[in-house]
Structures are given as C-alpha cells and as structure tokens.
Design a protein around this motif. Structure first.
Motif, PDB file in Angstrom:
ATOM      1  N   HIS A  99      -3.361 -31.047  20.730  1.00 50.58           N
ATOM      2  CA  HIS A  99      -3.844 -30.608  19.413  1.00 50.58           C
ATOM      3  C   HIS A  99      -3.869 -31.747  18.401  1.00 50.58           C
ATOM      4  CE1 HIS A  99      -3.662 -26.522  20.921  1.00 50.58           C
ATOM      5  NE2 HIS A  99      -2.367 -26.647  21.175  1.00 50.58           N
ATOM      6  N   GLU A 100      -4.089 -32.982  18.877  1.00 48.28           N
ATOM      7  CA  GLU A 100      -4.120 -34.139  17.983  1.00 48.28           C
ATOM      8  C   GLU A 100      -5.211 -33.996  16.925  1.00 48.28           C
ATOM      9  OE1 GLU A 100      -4.668 -39.004  18.295  1.00 48.28           O
ATOM     10  OE2 GLU A 100      -5.454 -37.684  19.852  1.00 48.28           O
ATOM     11  N   LYS A 101      -6.411 -33.598  17.328  1.00 48.82           N
ATOM     12  CA  LYS A 101      -7.509 -33.463  16.390  1.00 48.82           C
ATOM     13  C   LYS A 101      -7.215 -32.412  15.330  1.00 48.82           C
ATOM     14  CE  LYS A 101     -10.269 -36.449  18.332  1.00 48.82           C
ATOM     15  NZ  LYS A 101     -10.656 -37.697  17.656  1.00 48.82           N
ATOM     16  N   ARG A 102      -6.633 -31.306  15.755  1.00 47.87           N
ATOM     17  CA  ARG A 102      -6.311 -30.248  14.808  1.00 47.87           C
ATOM     18  C   ARG A 102      -5.322 -30.734  13.747  1.00 47.87           C
ATOM     19  NH1 ARG A 102      -3.800 -24.954  17.379  1.00 47.87           N
ATOM     20  NH2 ARG A 102      -5.760 -25.138  18.555  1.00 47.87           N
ATOM     21  N   VAL A 103      -4.342 -31.503  14.182  1.00 48.35           N
ATOM     22  CA  VAL A 103      -3.344 -32.035  13.246  1.00 48.35           C
ATOM     23  C   VAL A 103      -3.999 -33.008  12.270  1.00 48.35           C
ATOM     24  CG1 VAL A 103      -1.278 -33.455  13.061  1.00 48.35           C
ATOM     25  CG2 VAL A 103      -1.426 -31.709  14.844  1.00 48.35           C
ATOM     26  N   LYS A 104      -4.883 -33.868  12.770  1.00 47.59           N
ATOM     27  CA  LYS A 104      -5.546 -34.831  11.899  1.00 47.59           C
ATOM     28  C   LYS A 104      -6.439 -34.137  10.883  1.00 47.59           C
ATOM     29  CE  LYS A 104      -5.504 -38.849  14.979  1.00 47.59           C
ATOM     30  NZ  LYS A 104      -6.322 -39.845  15.705  1.00 47.59           N
ATOM     31  N   ILE A 105      -7.123 -33.072  11.297  1.00 54.07           N
ATOM     32  CA  ILE A 105      -7.943 -32.308  10.357  1.00 54.07           C
ATOM     33  C   ILE A 105      -7.080 -31.691   9.268  1.00 54.07           C
ATOM     34  CG2 ILE A 105      -9.391 -30.246  10.125  1.00 54.07           C
ATOM     35  CD1 ILE A 105     -10.471 -30.846  12.934  1.00 54.07           C
ATOM     36  N   GLN A 106      -5.941 -31.143   9.661  1.00 54.72           N
ATOM     37  CA  GLN A 106      -5.046 -30.529   8.687  1.00 54.72           C
ATOM     38  C   GLN A 106      -4.477 -31.558   7.714  1.00 54.72           C
ATOM     39  OE1 GLN A 106      -4.862 -27.324   8.440  1.00 54.72           O
ATOM     40  NE2 GLN A 106      -3.467 -27.371   6.692  1.00 54.72           N
ATOM     41  N   GLN A 107      -4.147 -32.743   8.225  1.00 50.63           N
ATOM     42  CA  GLN A 107      -3.658 -33.812   7.358  1.00 50.63           C
ATOM     43  C   GLN A 107      -4.701 -34.206   6.320  1.00 50.63           C
ATOM     44  OE1 GLN A 107      -2.587 -36.803  10.266  1.00 50.63           O
ATOM     45  NE2 GLN A 107      -0.412 -36.314  10.120  1.00 50.63           N
ATOM     46  N   ALA A 108      -5.951 -34.324   6.759  1.00 48.20           N
ATOM     47  CA  ALA A 108      -7.023 -34.693   5.835  1.00 48.20           C
ATOM     48  C   ALA A 108      -7.239 -33.606   4.774  1.00 48.20           C
ATOM     49  CB  ALA A 108      -8.318 -34.939   6.613  1.00 48.20           C
ATOM     50  N   LYS A 109      -7.122 -32.345   5.156  1.00 43.79           N
ATOM     51  CA  LYS A 109      -7.274 -31.251   4.184  1.00 43.79           C
ATOM     52  C   LYS A 109      -6.129 -31.253   3.175  1.00 43.79           C
ATOM     53  CE  LYS A 109      -9.965 -28.082   7.073  1.00 43.79           C
ATOM     54  NZ  LYS A 109     -10.016 -26.762   7.746  1.00 43.79           N
ATOM     55  N   ILE A 110      -4.938 -31.528   3.643  1.00 45.22           N
ATOM     56  CA  ILE A 110      -3.790 -31.585   2.726  1.00 45.22           C
ATOM     57  C   ILE A 110      -3.986 -32.714   1.717  1.00 45.22           C
ATOM     58  CG2 ILE A 110      -1.322 -32.117   2.590  1.00 45.22           C
ATOM     59  CD1 ILE A 110      -1.005 -30.698   5.293  1.00 45.22           C
ATOM     60  N   GLN A 111      -4.457 -33.875   2.204  1.00 45.16           N
ATOM     61  CA  GLN A 111      -4.722 -35.006   1.315  1.00 45.16           C
ATOM     62  C   GLN A 111      -5.763 -34.643   0.259  1.00 45.16           C
ATOM     63  OE1 GLN A 111      -3.267 -37.846   1.050  1.00 45.16           O
ATOM     64  NE2 GLN A 111      -4.690 -38.987  -0.260  1.00 45.16           N
ATOM     65  N   LYS A 112      -6.802 -33.949   0.673  1.00 46.48           N
ATOM     66  CA  LYS A 112      -7.855 -33.548  -0.269  1.00 46.48           C
ATOM     67  C   LYS A 112      -7.313 -32.559  -1.296  1.00 46.48           C
ATOM     68  CE  LYS A 112     -12.460 -31.400  -0.358  1.00 46.48           C
ATOM     69  NZ  LYS A 112     -12.096 -30.098  -0.951  1.00 46.48           N
ATOM     70  N   ASN A 113      -6.539 -31.584  -0.870  1.00 42.72           N
ATOM     71  CA  ASN A 113      -5.958 -30.614  -1.808  1.00 42.72           C
ATOM     72  C   ASN A 113      -5.016 -31.289  -2.798  1.00 42.72           C
ATOM     73  OD1 ASN A 113      -7.322 -28.536  -0.532  1.00 42.72           O
ATOM     74  ND2 ASN A 113      -5.612 -28.026   0.819  1.00 42.72           N
ATOM     75  N   GLN A 114      -4.280 -32.262  -2.311  1.00 47.07           N
ATOM     76  CA  GLN A 114      -3.362 -32.995  -3.182  1.00 47.07           C
ATOM     77  C   GLN A 114      -4.128 -33.757  -4.266  1.00 47.07           C
ATOM     78  OE1 GLN A 114      -1.020 -35.926  -1.119  1.00 47.07           O
ATOM     79  NE2 GLN A 114       0.448 -36.150  -2.766  1.00 47.07           N
ATOM     80  N   LEU A 115      -5.214 -34.397  -3.875  1.00 47.12           N
ATOM     81  CA  LEU A 115      -6.017 -35.146  -4.843  1.00 47.12           C
ATOM     82  C   LEU A 115      -6.702 -34.219  -5.838  1.00 47.12           C
ATOM     83  CD1 LEU A 115      -7.611 -37.818  -2.471  1.00 47.12           C
ATOM     84  CD2 LEU A 115      -5.918 -38.233  -4.256  1.00 47.12           C
ATOM     85  N   GLU A 116      -7.166 -33.062  -5.388  1.00 48.51           N
ATOM     86  CA  GLU A 116      -7.801 -32.113  -6.310  1.00 48.51           C
ATOM     87  C   GLU A 116      -6.796 -31.598  -7.330  1.00 48.51           C
ATOM     88  OE1 GLU A 116     -11.343 -30.257  -3.466  1.00 48.51           O
ATOM     89  OE2 GLU A 116      -9.372 -29.290  -3.549  1.00 48.51           O
ATOM     90  N   THR A 117      -5.566 -31.363  -6.896  1.00 48.13           N
ATOM     91  CA  THR A 117      -4.515 -30.943  -7.830  1.00 48.13           C
ATOM     92  C   THR A 117      -4.213 -32.050  -8.831  1.00 48.13           C
ATOM     93  OG1 THR A 117      -3.538 -29.550  -6.112  1.00 48.13           O
ATOM     94  CG2 THR A 117      -2.166 -30.061  -8.020  1.00 48.13           C
ATOM     95  N   LYS A 118      -4.175 -33.280  -8.332  1.00 43.12           N
ATOM     96  CA  LYS A 118      -3.938 -34.426  -9.216  1.00 43.12           C
ATOM     97  C   LYS A 118      -5.060 -34.564 -10.225  1.00 43.12           C
ATOM     98  CE  LYS A 118      -1.921 -38.235 -10.540  1.00 43.12           C
ATOM     99  NZ  LYS A 118      -0.612 -38.214 -11.256  1.00 43.12           N
ATOM    100  N   LEU A 119      -6.295 -34.343  -9.811  1.00 44.27           N
ATOM    101  CA  LEU A 119      -7.430 -34.427 -10.726  1.00 44.27           C
ATOM    102  C   LEU A 119      -7.303 -33.400 -11.846  1.00 44.27           C
ATOM    103  CD1 LEU A 119     -10.229 -35.469 -11.535  1.00 44.27           C
ATOM    104  CD2 LEU A 119     -11.221 -33.845  -9.896  1.00 44.27           C
TER     105      LEU A 119
END
Length: 448
Positions: free
Chosen positions: A337-357
């Motif tokens: 499930h490496e790809k699934r984990v990487k997708i989730q990491q990227a989504k978390i990063q995006k949500n974090q940046l949107e909150t920061k914005l």
C-alpha cells in the motif's frame, strides 16, 4: 528628558511609508539592485528554474555511450565433451565419403567470466507514456512560482528596512537641530550669568551651573551623533555600499497629508500580499503531487529503447556489430500500500497548507485593522504635542524675562529651558510616529 531621548533612539520604525520622496525611492531602488539578501533569493530562483529545465529534460530521449572491457582469470569453467561426442561420428563420415569434410572438434573448456571481452555500445531510451514526468514538471513550475513570491516578500522587507534606516537617520538630524538651538540659548545664558557676576548681581555658582547644563547637552549631542552614524552605516549596508557614504536628507515626509480608506486597504492587502501567493503556489504543487501519486498507481509507464554497438573478444570490430530493440512497461501492482500512503501524505500536506492560507488571510486582516487604529491614535497625538511646544516656549520667554530682571531663580530658568527641549522632542517624535504608523499600514497592505 533623558527617557525621551532614549525613546527617540530606540523607537522602532515599523514599515515603509507611501509618501513620495525621490531620495528615498532612489535608495530603495539601489537596495533592490544591490542588497545581498535579495541576491541570495535571486540564486534560489535560478536554482528553481534549473529544476524546471531538469524536469523538462525527462521528456527527451536518453542516449548513453557505455563501453566496457572485461579481463578475467580463474573462477568457474564451462566444460562440455563435445569433441568426444562428435569426433567418432565425424571420423566415420569422412571414411564413408572418402573426404575430410567433417573436421575434428575440441572439447569445450571456457571460463564463465569472459576474458578479453568488450561491449562498446550506445544505449537509447525514450519514455512513451510516463505520468510521473508530467506531474513532476507541474510541481517544479509551482515551486518556482512559490520561490518568485518569496523573493517579492524579501523585496518588501528590503524596502521596509531601507526606510527604517532612513527615517531613523532623519530623526537623529532633527534631534540634533533641537539640541543645537538649545545649546545656543544656554551659551547665551552662560554669558548673561557672567555679566551678572561681574556686576556683583549674582555669585559665581550660577555660571558653573549654567556651564554644567551646556556640558550635559553636549553629551546628549554626542549620543545623537553616534545614533546618526549607526543609522547611516545600517542604511548603506542595506544598499551594499561603503558604510561611510553620505546620506542625503529629504524632509518631505513631514509635509505629508495622510489619508486612509480602511476598506480599500483591507482589499488591497489580500490582493497584494505575496505570502498568500506563495501559499497558493505551494497548494497547487501539493495538488500536483496528489495527481502524480494517483496516476502512478493507476497507469503503467511505457518506454522504448535499445542498444547498438560492437561486442566480442578483442577490439577487432569485425563481425562484432549488433542491434537490440526494446519496448518495455513497468507497473507497480503492489508494494504494501505504498502508493496509498503517499497519496494520503500529499492530501494531508495540501490540507495543512489550505488551513495555513486561511489563517494568514485572517492575520493580514487583523494586522490592517491594528495598524489603522494605531495610525488614528498617532494623528490625534500630534496637535497636542504642537500645542505643548508653543506653551513651553511661551513659558520659557516669561521665565527668561523674569530671570533677567532678577525675579526668577536659576533652577526655574533651567527647568523652563528643559521643558522647551522636551516639548520639541515630543513634537518631533509625534510627527515621525504618524509616518511610522502609516508605514506599518502600508507594509501590511503591501503598498509600494
């Protein structure tokens, strides 16, 4: 008064003012051209641009020249009695045909590691379909945009810092003028007391006391000289010039008529603040990273390639040429499930940046409101400071006249003189404080 002088010395200047000054603007432009911090950001942008070029290069075919030459000794051997198997048959056939058409064959006894063997070749590979390359290019472009926004943030800070130093320099000059005028008054006061002593109207101690006040004022002037040289050196440092370079004074700031529309300023701050653009670029890069991982998990990578060159024992190149063509496909079907984990990491990063914005946008609104109210308060202070100077000067004239007529004592005269100095310093501080508060408002609204 000492506390007031200290306040003038340490008073922070928060941001650049929008008030037009050709001198200040020329210093700002020189700083934007030569400032070392900005040059570092320029290098960072150049690095990001090279990363974009590198990402584009992955779309091009890759051709590699890769010659190898092998020398071997010892090790395992391949032994096969081909001669023992075929030679009796060949001998019989030669006897039956009365010829020597079938020669004798030696047994095979070769090293597995090839000796005196070369493979001189060109390798070719071209990605026919590769989503990783496509989305990596998008990510690098977004990161370049973020880096360019960061440089504009630093440009804002350079403008801010240059104006800090320049206004501090002007403040020290004005304080020096106030002290110089006061010193002239005290010098005349010393001469007056000397006449009074010579005429036996006063005792020698009044002269000593007046001279002591002059020496105290000289000490304060020395402190202001030090502050002026410090501001001058800092300003030249920001422009990457020799620290002793002279600074041209432009007091056009003091004649500024400052008016602010808070609603327009709030809108302008959201539109102009480069911190927002930097975050938006990073959010877009995170979105591209999500697509990269999603497409990588759903689509294979297809490539074509091949090798051509010479291969064989010894560098003879005769009858050694060869060509190999390839078409390949790679597809990671499962890896824990490496790809699934990487997708989730990227989504978390995006949500974090949107909150920061969202947080940064609210912070900017708060900063604009605070700066506006501070400017209003500073503007209300100036009339009171001007009125205080007028009253202090009138009070001093009265005390001076009374002292000359023998109706006031020395302490009263010196106190009146100190009140004039303090009032003038307070008025100067109030005038510059308006500029500073307006400058803060301009900074948080990203006004240029």
């Amino acid at each position: 008064m000492k506390n007031l002088i200290l306040l003038l010395t340490l008073c922070p200047i928060f941001a650049f003012s929008q008030v037009s000054s050709p001198v200040l603007e020329s210093y700002i432009q020189e700083g934007l051209k030569n400032n070392l911090a900005l040059q570092q950001e320029t290098f960072e942008i150049a690095k990001a641009q090279e990363n974009v070029k590198l990402a584009k290069a992955n779309f091009s075919p890759k051709i590699t020249f890769a010659p190898t030459y092998t020398v071997a000794a010892g090790g395992r051997r391949l032994s096969f009695p081909v001669g023992d198997l075929l030679n009796p048959v060949y001998s019989t056939l030669n006897a039956l045909t009365h010829s020597s058409v079938f020669p004798q064959v030696e047994n095979v006894n070769e090293l597995l590691a090839p000796n005196n063997f070369h493979d001189t070749k060109f390798s070719f590979q071209y990605p026919v379909y590769n989503t990783d390359i496509r989305y990596n290019l998008l990510i690098q472009r977004d990161l370049l945009s973020a880096q360019e926004a960061k440089k504009r943030i630093v440009e804002n800070e350079v403008r801010y810092n240059i104006t800090i130093a320049y206004l501090q320099y002007l403040q020290t000059l004005e304080a020096q003028k106030i002290f110089s005028a006061s010193r002239l008054v005290l010098s005349d006061f010393v001469k007056l007391n000397e006449k009074l002593v010579n005429n036996n109207v006063a005792t020698k101690d009044v002269v000593y006391s007046a001279e002591y006040e002059v020496s105290k004022l000289d000490q304060q002037v020395a402190v202001m000289d030090k502050n002026r040289y410090t501001a001058q050196a800092y300003l030249n440092f920001l422009m990457n010039r020799d620290f002793a370079t002279e600074i041209v004074a432009d007091t056009i700031f003091l004649d500024a008529n400052i008016q602010v529309n808070i609603a327009d300023t709030r809108e302008q701050s959201i539109a102009n603040r480069q911190e927002i653009n930097q975050l938006k670029a990073n959010i877009q890069a995170s979105q591209s990273a999500i697509k990269l991982q999603e497409m990588s998990s759903l689509r294979p990578q297809v490539f074509i390639g091949g090798n051509t060159g010479f291969q064989g024992k010894g560098y003879t190149f005769k009858d050694q040429a060869y060509v190999v063509g390839q078409i390949g496909l790679t597809w990671d079907v499962f890896h824990g499930h490496e790809k699934r984990v990487k997708i989730q990491q990227a989504k978390i990063q995006k949500n974090q940046l949107e909150t920061k914005l969202e947080e940064v946008q609210k912070q900017i609104q708060l900063q604009v409101s605070q700066a506006y109210f501070e400017l209003e308060a500073a503007q209300k202070t100036l009339p009171t400071a001007k009125d205080g100077t007028i009253k202090a000067e009138k009070y001093f004239k009265v005390v001076d006249s009374r002292y000359r007529n023998g109706q006031a004592i020395l302490v009263e005269y010196l106190r009146a003189q100190n009140e004039v100095i303090t009032a003038k310093l307070q008025e100067s501080l109030a005038k510059y404080d308006i500029l500073l508060k307006k400058a803060m408002l301009d900074k948080v609204a990203a006004v240029r």
